[in-house]
Scaffold this active site. Structure first.
Site, short mmCIF file in Angstrom:
data_model
loop_
_atom_site.label_atom_id
_atom_site.label_comp_id
_atom_site.label_asym_id
_atom_site.label_seq_id
_atom_site.Cartn_x
_atom_site.Cartn_y
_atom_site.Cartn_z
N PRO A 1 0.84 -1.21 0.00
CA PRO A 1 0.00 0.00 0.00
C PRO A 1 0.87 1.26 0.00
O PRO A 1 1.76 1.41 0.82
CB PRO A 1 -0.79 -0.11 1.31
CG PRO A 1 -0.69 -1.54 1.71
CD PRO A 1 0.62 -2.05 1.19
N GLU A 2 0.62 2.14 -0.95
CA GLU A 2 1.35 3.40 -1.06
C GLU A 2 0.44 4.53 -0.59
O GLU A 2 -0.72 4.31 -0.27
CB GLU A 2 1.78 3.61 -2.51
CG GLU A 2 2.80 2.60 -3.01
CD GLU A 2 4.21 2.92 -2.51
OE1 GLU A 2 4.42 4.00 -1.93
OE2 GLU A 2 5.11 2.09 -2.71
N ARG B 1 1.23 -10.54 6.51
CA ARG B 1 2.68 -10.59 6.73
C ARG B 1 3.13 -9.85 7.98
O ARG B 1 4.28 -9.96 8.39
CB ARG B 1 3.40 -10.06 5.48
CG ARG B 1 3.11 -10.95 4.28
CD ARG B 1 3.80 -10.45 3.03
NE ARG B 1 5.26 -10.50 3.17
CZ ARG B 1 6.10 -10.04 2.25
NH1 ARG B 1 5.64 -9.49 1.15
NH2 ARG B 1 7.40 -10.13 2.43
#
Ligand SMILES: [Zn+2]
Length: 271
Positions: free
Chosen positions: A2-3, A109
């Site tokens: 995600p940016e 993660r």
């Protein structure tokens, strides 16, 4: 990963369910993400009202009426699931509002993070202290970049990824912005001209705004039972297009590795 645009869209999506709402229930399903959840997370958030939401760099901010802000980072794989139909394995934090909305922070993660920070002290909180201006805010100006780049021999692309110079810019957006501004990614930062910097600032803002707008059109999906956070179907002009013809001049898009990351660019269009 995600940016900034995904985080902005996530914040806007969550705000529809959280702003003005009281949090009735907080469920923590494991002790930590990248680092432990704050020990007082459940106690502080339970019964708190969400006043407003915001974003700093790639962090989402949930401000509460308890003078504390919950700060979240999505790491590599984090996403919020809105009104999930059923719990999933990696739903590590679940918030339920007084009116019955359920929001689950899912992070397979676990490179993400959740912190509680005094709202008044946010600017000096560790990760935010010394952080450069927001790329979409009024403080990112050609003048700011001129000063930050003064005398620097590092490549301009490297410095644009430095959070102390601009907050929250990722590799894709820097490649695309340099292309639009016509600046070679390996040009010494201190030698980028004023006119080029005057093109670079709006190029950065346009690339980000277009991505946010593309994500905004998917916000309605957040209300669906799966509440998936999808990647935006953005169309990049150079990123990921090695060997394809440049959209402007037709020359092949080039790739090289800078600081461990791929840089994509056009030798004809970027000087
Ligand atoms: Zn070109």
């Amino acid at each position: 990963m995600p940016e900034l645009p995904e985080v902005e869209t996530t914040v806007r999506g969550l705000a529809r369910f959280l702003e003005g709402e009281r949090i009735a229930r907080v469920q923590v399903n494991r002790p930590d993400l990248r680092r432990p959840f704050p020990p007082d997370l459940v106690q502080t958030l339970t019964g708190a009202r969400v006043t407003t939401m915001g974003r700093r760099a790639k962090y989402g901010l949930i401000h509460t009426d308890r003078e504390r802000t919950m700060v979240f980072h999505l790491g590599m794989s984090g996403r919020w699931r809105i009104e999930p139909e059923r719990p999933e394995k990696h739903d590590h934090l679940v918030l339920e509002t007084e009116s019955g909305h359920v929001l689950a922070l899912n992070d397979a993660r676990r490179f993400g993070s959740v912190d509680l920070v005094e709202t008044d002290g946010l600017e000096s909180w560790g990760p935010f202290a010394g952080m450069g201006p927001e790329p979409l805010g009024p403080d990112l100006t050609p003048r700011h970049l001129k000063q930050a780049f003064q005398g620097r021999t590092a490549p301009v692309k490297q410095l644009l990824l430095d959070q102390a110079i601009v907050a929250g810019l990722g590799n894709i957006y820097v490649c695309e912005a340099l292309f639009r501004a016509g600046i070679r990614p390996d040009k010494e930062a201190g030698r980028v001209s004023r006119p080029a910097l005057a093109r670079l600032v709006p190029a950065i803002q346009q690339v980000l705004s277009e991505s946010i707008a593309a994500g905004g059109s998917t916000i309605r999906d957040y209300a669906q039972p799966t509440g998936e956070l999808g990647y935006f179907a953005a169309s990049w002009q150079v990123y990921g297009r090695e060997g394809e013809p440049c959209t402007t001049c037709g020359a092949p898009v080039l790739r090289f590795v800078q600081g461990g990351r791929s840089t994509f660019w056009c030798r004809q269009c970027q000087r």
